[in-house]
Design a protein around this motif. Sequence first.
Motif, PDB file in Angstrom:
ATOM      1  N   ARG A 144    -140.500 -61.641 -11.627  1.00 46.85           N
ATOM      2  CA  ARG A 144    -140.608 -61.829 -10.183  1.00 46.85           C
ATOM      3  C   ARG A 144    -139.822 -60.713  -9.490  1.00 46.85           C
ATOM      4  NH1 ARG A 144    -139.462 -68.220  -9.346  1.00 46.85           N
ATOM      5  NH2 ARG A 144    -141.240 -68.137  -7.914  1.00 46.85           N
ATOM      6  N   TYR A 145    -140.428 -60.123  -8.459  1.00 45.00           N
ATOM      7  CA  TYR A 145    -139.842 -58.938  -7.845  1.00 45.00           C
ATOM      8  C   TYR A 145    -140.306 -58.823  -6.399  1.00 45.00           C
ATOM      9  CZ  TYR A 145    -144.498 -57.440  -9.265  1.00 45.00           C
ATOM     10  OH  TYR A 145    -145.852 -57.381  -9.465  1.00 45.00           O
ATOM     11  N   GLY A 146    -139.532 -58.091  -5.601  1.00 47.86           N
ATOM     12  CA  GLY A 146    -139.937 -57.870  -4.225  1.00 47.86           C
ATOM     13  C   GLY A 146    -138.801 -57.409  -3.337  1.00 47.86           C
ATOM     14  N   PRO A 147    -139.134 -56.985  -2.101  1.00 46.24           N
ATOM     15  CA  PRO A 147    -138.141 -56.510  -1.139  1.00 46.24           C
ATOM     16  C   PRO A 147    -137.731 -57.612  -0.159  1.00 46.24           C
ATOM     17  CG  PRO A 147    -140.315 -55.930  -0.366  1.00 46.24           C
ATOM     18  CD  PRO A 147    -140.512 -56.699  -1.661  1.00 46.24           C
ATOM     19  N   SER A 148    -136.624 -57.380   0.516  1.00 45.12           N
ATOM     20  CA  SER A 148    -136.181 -58.254   1.601  1.00 45.12           C
ATOM     21  C   SER A 148    -135.366 -57.425   2.578  1.00 45.12           C
ATOM     22  CB  SER A 148    -135.348 -59.430   1.074  1.00 45.12           C
ATOM     23  OG  SER A 148    -134.156 -58.975   0.465  1.00 45.12           O
ATOM     24  N   LEU A 149    -135.188 -57.975   3.774  1.00 41.94           N
ATOM     25  CA  LEU A 149    -134.333 -57.301   4.754  1.00 41.94           C
ATOM     26  C   LEU A 149    -133.551 -58.328   5.558  1.00 41.94           C
ATOM     27  CD1 LEU A 149    -135.438 -57.442   7.982  1.00 41.94           C
ATOM     28  CD2 LEU A 149    -137.243 -56.021   7.019  1.00 41.94           C
ATOM     29  N   PHE A 150    -132.363 -57.919   5.961  1.00 44.95           N
ATOM     30  CA  PHE A 150    -131.541 -58.724   6.860  1.00 44.95           C
ATOM     31  C   PHE A 150    -131.107 -57.829   8.008  1.00 44.95           C
ATOM     32  CE2 PHE A 150    -127.592 -60.555   8.463  1.00 44.95           C
ATOM     33  CZ  PHE A 150    -127.989 -61.866   8.667  1.00 44.95           C
ATOM     34  N   TRP A 151    -131.448 -58.246   9.248  1.00 49.21           N
ATOM     35  CA  TRP A 151    -131.212 -57.419  10.429  1.00 49.21           C
ATOM     36  C   TRP A 151    -130.430 -58.210  11.453  1.00 49.21           C
ATOM     37  CZ3 TRP A 151    -135.576 -55.715  14.311  1.00 49.21           C
ATOM     38  CH2 TRP A 151    -135.032 -54.811  15.239  1.00 49.21           C
ATOM     39  N   THR A 152    -129.246 -57.719  11.774  1.00 48.77           N
ATOM     40  CA  THR A 152    -128.469 -58.283  12.876  1.00 48.77           C
ATOM     41  C   THR A 152    -128.904 -57.547  14.139  1.00 48.77           C
ATOM     42  OG1 THR A 152    -126.602 -58.752  11.403  1.00 48.77           O
ATOM     43  CG2 THR A 152    -126.151 -58.746  13.768  1.00 48.77           C
ATOM     44  N   PRO A 166    -125.220 -59.458  18.252  1.00 51.32           N
ATOM     45  CA  PRO A 166    -124.228 -60.371  17.667  1.00 51.32           C
ATOM     46  C   PRO A 166    -124.687 -61.821  17.539  1.00 51.32           C
ATOM     47  CG  PRO A 166    -123.158 -58.867  19.186  1.00 51.32           C
ATOM     48  CD  PRO A 166    -124.629 -58.630  19.322  1.00 51.32           C
ATOM     49  N   ASN A 167    -125.702 -62.230  18.302  1.00 51.67           N
ATOM     50  CA  ASN A 167    -126.157 -63.621  18.260  1.00 51.67           C
ATOM     51  C   ASN A 167    -127.569 -63.804  17.700  1.00 51.67           C
ATOM     52  OD1 ASN A 167    -123.787 -64.807  19.519  1.00 51.67           O
ATOM     53  ND2 ASN A 167    -124.474 -63.824  21.408  1.00 51.67           N
ATOM     54  N   THR A 168    -128.220 -62.714  17.287  1.00 53.91           N
ATOM     55  CA  THR A 168    -129.604 -62.797  16.838  1.00 53.91           C
ATOM     56  C   THR A 168    -129.767 -62.115  15.490  1.00 53.91           C
ATOM     57  OG1 THR A 168    -130.292 -62.628  19.169  1.00 53.91           O
ATOM     58  CG2 THR A 168    -132.008 -62.411  17.499  1.00 53.91           C
ATOM     59  N   THR A 169    -130.358 -62.834  14.524  1.00 54.21           N
ATOM     60  CA  THR A 169    -130.576 -62.273  13.190  1.00 54.21           C
ATOM     61  C   THR A 169    -132.010 -62.519  12.738  1.00 54.21           C
ATOM     62  OG1 THR A 169    -129.786 -64.309  12.130  1.00 54.21           O
ATOM     63  CG2 THR A 169    -128.177 -62.547  12.473  1.00 54.21           C
ATOM     64  N   LEU A 170    -132.481 -61.617  11.880  1.00 55.13           N
ATOM     65  CA  LEU A 170    -133.815 -61.734  11.284  1.00 55.13           C
ATOM     66  C   LEU A 170    -133.693 -61.520   9.789  1.00 55.13           C
ATOM     67  CD1 LEU A 170    -136.967 -61.855  11.468  1.00 55.13           C
ATOM     68  CD2 LEU A 170    -136.899 -59.353  11.720  1.00 55.13           C
ATOM     69  N   PHE A 171    -134.242 -62.458   9.014  1.00 56.54           N
ATOM     70  CA  PHE A 171    -134.317 -62.304   7.564  1.00 56.54           C
ATOM     71  C   PHE A 171    -135.777 -62.428   7.144  1.00 56.54           C
ATOM     72  CE2 PHE A 171    -134.727 -64.185   3.329  1.00 56.54           C
ATOM     73  CZ  PHE A 171    -134.057 -63.229   2.567  1.00 56.54           C
ATOM     74  N   SER A 172    -136.223 -61.544   6.263  1.00 58.19           N
ATOM     75  CA  SER A 172    -137.596 -61.605   5.782  1.00 58.19           C
ATOM     76  C   SER A 172    -137.641 -61.129   4.337  1.00 58.19           C
ATOM     77  CB  SER A 172    -138.513 -60.728   6.648  1.00 58.19           C
ATOM     78  OG  SER A 172    -139.867 -60.909   6.278  1.00 58.19           O
ATOM     79  N   SER A 173    -138.432 -61.812   3.511  1.00 57.42           N
ATOM     80  CA  SER A 173    -138.529 -61.438   2.104  1.00 57.42           C
ATOM     81  C   SER A 173    -139.960 -61.612   1.606  1.00 57.42           C
ATOM     82  CB  SER A 173    -137.582 -62.281   1.241  1.00 57.42           C
ATOM     83  OG  SER A 173    -137.990 -63.637   1.222  1.00 57.42           O
ATOM     84  N   LEU A 174    -140.315 -60.809   0.618  1.00 54.09           N
ATOM     85  CA  LEU A 174    -141.609 -60.893  -0.063  1.00 54.09           C
ATOM     86  C   LEU A 174    -141.332 -60.905  -1.553  1.00 54.09           C
ATOM     87  CD1 LEU A 174    -144.744 -60.729  -0.147  1.00 54.09           C
ATOM     88  CD2 LEU A 174    -144.475 -58.227  -0.208  1.00 54.09           C
ATOM     89  N   GLN A 175    -141.922 -61.861  -2.260  1.00 54.45           N
ATOM     90  CA  GLN A 175    -141.732 -61.941  -3.705  1.00 54.45           C
ATOM     91  C   GLN A 175    -143.086 -62.032  -4.405  1.00 54.45           C
ATOM     92  OE1 GLN A 175    -138.612 -64.410  -6.010  1.00 54.45           O
ATOM     93  NE2 GLN A 175    -140.449 -65.662  -6.106  1.00 54.45           N
ATOM     94  N   LEU A 176    -143.281 -61.159  -5.382  1.00 54.66           N
ATOM     95  CA  LEU A 176    -144.466 -61.179  -6.226  1.00 54.66           C
ATOM     96  C   LEU A 176    -144.057 -61.655  -7.617  1.00 54.66           C
ATOM     97  CD1 LEU A 176    -145.977 -57.722  -5.197  1.00 54.66           C
ATOM     98  CD2 LEU A 176    -146.431 -59.960  -4.176  1.00 54.66           C
ATOM     99  N   GLY A 177    -144.973 -62.315  -8.312  1.00 58.78           N
ATOM    100  CA  GLY A 177    -144.654 -62.826  -9.632  1.00 58.78           C
ATOM    101  C   GLY A 177    -145.803 -62.674 -10.600  1.00 58.78           C
ATOM    102  N   ASN A 178    -145.472 -62.300 -11.829  1.00 56.32           N
ATOM    103  CA  ASN A 178    -146.441 -62.240 -12.911  1.00 56.32           C
ATOM    104  C   ASN A 178    -145.953 -63.144 -14.046  1.00 56.32           C
ATOM    105  OD1 ASN A 178    -146.387 -59.135 -11.736  1.00 56.32           O
ATOM    106  ND2 ASN A 178    -148.439 -59.903 -12.117  1.00 56.32           N
ATOM    107  N   TYR A 179    -146.829 -64.044 -14.504  1.00 57.36           N
ATOM    108  CA  TYR A 179    -146.445 -65.078 -15.460  1.00 57.36           C
ATOM    109  C   TYR A 179    -147.002 -64.794 -16.853  1.00 57.36           C
ATOM    110  CZ  TYR A 179    -144.837 -67.815 -11.481  1.00 57.36           C
ATOM    111  OH  TYR A 179    -144.166 -68.247 -10.363  1.00 57.36           O
TER     112      TYR A 179
END
Length: 228
Positions: free
Chosen positions: A72-80, A83-96
Motif C-alpha cells: 500500500r502506497y501513496g501521497p498525502s499533504l498537510f497544509w496550515t 493559524p485557525n484553518t488546516t487541510l489534510f488530504s491523502s491518497l492510498q493505492l493498494g496491490n494485494y
Amino acid sequence: MFPCKLDGKPKINSLKVKPTVGVDFLNVSTTPNFGLKVDYPVTTGLTVSADVQQGAYKFNAKTIDNRISALRYGPSLFWTIDPNTTLFSSLQLGNYSDGNAETQSFTRLERKFGEFSLAANLFTWGYKNPTDNGYFAPSDFIVYTGEIAWEGDVITNALKCRVSVPLGGQKVNGTTSDAGGYQTKCTIKISPNFEADIGYVFSNVKNQATGLNTANSQSLGTQVRIKF
C-alpha cells in the motif's frame, strides 16, 4: 499474532525519513513487513508526504488465515492555511497478493473558532474486484460528513476533553443512507509524566471490516502514557 517492528527517524537535509522493518509472527506463518515514510516541507505550513507499506493484511482473522499480504502506497499533504484553518488530504493505492487492487482517499478541511471547530470530511474507497478472501472489498464506498466539535478544559486544566458530532451520508455499492454519530475523548493529567485517555464513540457508519450496517455501534477505549 505477534508483531515485531523496528523503526528510525533519520533526517536528510529538509527531508524527514521514517523507515520501518519487522516480522509478523502469525498463527499459520511468519510474514516480513517493511515501510517507508518521507515528509518534505514545501513551504512554511505545507508538508507533502509519501508512504509505502508492505506486509500481512491484518484486516481480520480470515485474511490472516488466508495469508493475504498487501503493498500500500501513496501521497498525502498537510497544509496550515492560516493559524485557525488546516487541510489534510491523502491518497492510498493498494496491490494485494490475491490479485486485487484498491484506491482509497481521505480529505478533511477544519476551521477553529476558539474552543469550537467546524470541519468537512470526505472518505472514498473502492476495489477492482469483489472477493471472498475474508475482507470487505466494495466497488464504491463514500462517506461525507460535516462536523462540529468543542475542545477545552473541564473544571481544571488537569482534565481536557473533546466532543464532536459528525453528520452526513454514506454510499456503499450503490446503496445510500445517513451517516453520523458522536465521539468524546478526555485526557486526565495525573502528573507531569503520567497521562490517561478515555474515549467513547457512537456511530452508524458502515463497518469497514464487513460492510454491514453498524447502526448504534459503540466503542470505549483507554490509553495510558508514561514519560521516562
